[in-house]
Motif scaffolding. Structure first.
Motif, PDB file in Angstrom:
ATOM      1  N   HIS A 140      32.296  41.377  46.109  1.00 10.40           N
ATOM      2  CA  HIS A 140      33.610  41.755  45.575  1.00 10.40           C
ATOM      3  C   HIS A 140      34.179  40.641  44.709  1.00 10.40           C
ATOM      4  O   HIS A 140      34.006  39.462  44.997  1.00 10.40           O
ATOM      5  CB  HIS A 140      34.586  42.155  46.692  1.00 10.40           C
ATOM      6  CG  HIS A 140      34.710  41.140  47.778  1.00 10.40           C
ATOM      7  ND1 HIS A 140      35.563  40.067  47.680  1.00 10.40           N
ATOM      8  CD2 HIS A 140      34.092  41.038  48.984  1.00 10.40           C
ATOM      9  CE1 HIS A 140      35.470  39.345  48.799  1.00 10.40           C
ATOM     10  NE2 HIS A 140      34.579  39.901  49.598  1.00 10.40           N
ATOM     11  N   ILE A 171      38.239  44.391  41.129  1.00 10.46           N
ATOM     12  CA  ILE A 171      39.651  44.802  40.997  1.00 10.46           C
ATOM     13  C   ILE A 171      40.304  43.893  39.954  1.00 10.46           C
ATOM     14  O   ILE A 171      40.191  42.664  40.024  1.00 10.46           O
ATOM     15  CB  ILE A 171      40.415  44.721  42.337  1.00 10.46           C
ATOM     16  CG1 ILE A 171      39.787  45.657  43.381  1.00 10.46           C
ATOM     17  CG2 ILE A 171      41.894  45.069  42.136  1.00 10.46           C
ATOM     18  CD1 ILE A 171      40.523  45.708  44.724  1.00 10.46           C
ATOM     19  N   VAL A 287      40.325  49.710  39.944  1.00  7.64           N
ATOM     20  CA  VAL A 287      39.148  49.348  40.751  1.00  7.64           C
ATOM     21  C   VAL A 287      37.924  49.942  40.079  1.00  7.64           C
ATOM     22  O   VAL A 287      37.939  51.094  39.627  1.00  7.64           O
ATOM     23  CB  VAL A 287      39.254  49.967  42.168  1.00  7.64           C
ATOM     24  CG1 VAL A 287      38.007  49.641  42.987  1.00  7.64           C
ATOM     25  CG2 VAL A 287      40.498  49.472  42.877  1.00  7.64           C
TER      26      VAL A 287
END
Length: 294
Positions: A140, A171, A287
């Motif tokens: 991530h 993100i 996202v």
């Protein structure tokens, strides 16, 4: 002509102060949490291919609150797994805060934390030099692609580390947010450093589309109270302006024309709505979820 404006990231303590204030004034973390608890579980369900051990990499993990929430959702979807968690974070202070958080939180014995005080590009270099062959099940990158020279190359490198069924989660601010409007208008004046990129999910989607990479995308509604920015000399307003423009001491160092233009745009309906005497900035996030290269 070289711009007199210095990037906010050159002053870590002012950056951390303005970032803390931004979190107080915005629904940023709340909208991420909603995503993590409502949408992320289904994304995580498909990773790992039945393995009992999962490799996770967090790039630009900050103080770790969001990371730990994702790890707990991962644990719920894959009970009984052990996790190797590479934490990549250049700020010593943030890394320290993350370690303190881990030490205070019970029930994390299934996770082995590897702490890397480095930038994404240093981590990439280090990985290549060591000829690492380890693959990741979940990577991530939350709100960090602004701080790399080449976001596309960074995405491609980390995507190459994904294992079968692995997922890369990105993100960033949405191309449709107030940030997107601000950067499209003042990119040349504000985005002028080696590391601070005015990049939105709109830019990343264009890059992925050009490479023929498929992805899923989501919009996360978020807002931020920027009322104090319009009171001249207000200390908190100045910190928020620094954060919005990514410029150190923006009010003091920007030309009067640039300052006026930025403040007008921040108030413009394209960026903010005004209600009950408050100016509420569109802080929407986007996202993007990418699969392993096929």
């Amino acid at each position: 002509m070289a711009s007199p404006l210095k990037s906010l990231v050159h002053d870590d303590s002012r950056y951390q102060k303005s970032f803390e204030l931004f979190l107080e004034r915005s629904s940023e973390h709340q909208c991420m949490r909603d995503f993590i608890h409502n949408l992320l579980p289904d994304i995580l369900a498909s990773i790992g291919d039945g393995k009992s051990h999962l490799n996770v990499i967090g790039v630009g993990s900050g103080a770790g609150e969001i990371d730990l929430e994702m790890l707990s959702e991962l644990r719920l979807k894959h009970p009984g797994v052990t996790v190797d968690n590479e934490v990549v974070e250049p700020s010593g202070q943030q890394l320290h805060n993350y370690r303190v958080l881990v030490s205070q939180k019970p029930g994390l014995d299934y996770v082995k934390f590897n702490w890397n005080k480095m930038t994404a590009s240093e981590f990439e270099e280090h990985w290549k030099v060591k000829k690492m062959t380890k693959k990741a099940d979940f990577i991530h990158m939350i709100q960090m692609l602004y701080y790399v020279k080449d976001p596309g190359a960074t995405i491609s490198f980390f995507q190459s580390l994904l294992d079968k069924n692995g997922k890369l989660l990105i993100i960033l601010v949405s191309g449709e947010s107030g940030w997107g409007k601000l950067w499209r208008t003042y990119r040349n004046q504000l985005c002028n450093t080696e590391i601070s990129q005015c990049v939105t999910t709109g830019d990343i989607k264009s890059f992925l589309d050009s490479k023929g990479v498929s992805y899923q995308s989501y919009e996360l509604p978020s807002q931020m109270d920027i009322t104090e920015c319009f009171t001249e000399g207000d200390e908190k307003g100045e910190l928020l302006l620094d954060f919005l423009t990514e410029v150190l001491d923006f009010s003091k160092t920007a030309s009067p024309e640039l300052r006026t233009g930025v403040l007008q745009l921040l108030r413009h309906p394209d960026c903010s709505v005004e209600s009950n005497g408050k100016v509420i900035f569109n802080n929407n996030l986007g996202v993007i979820v990418i699969d392993q290269l096929t």
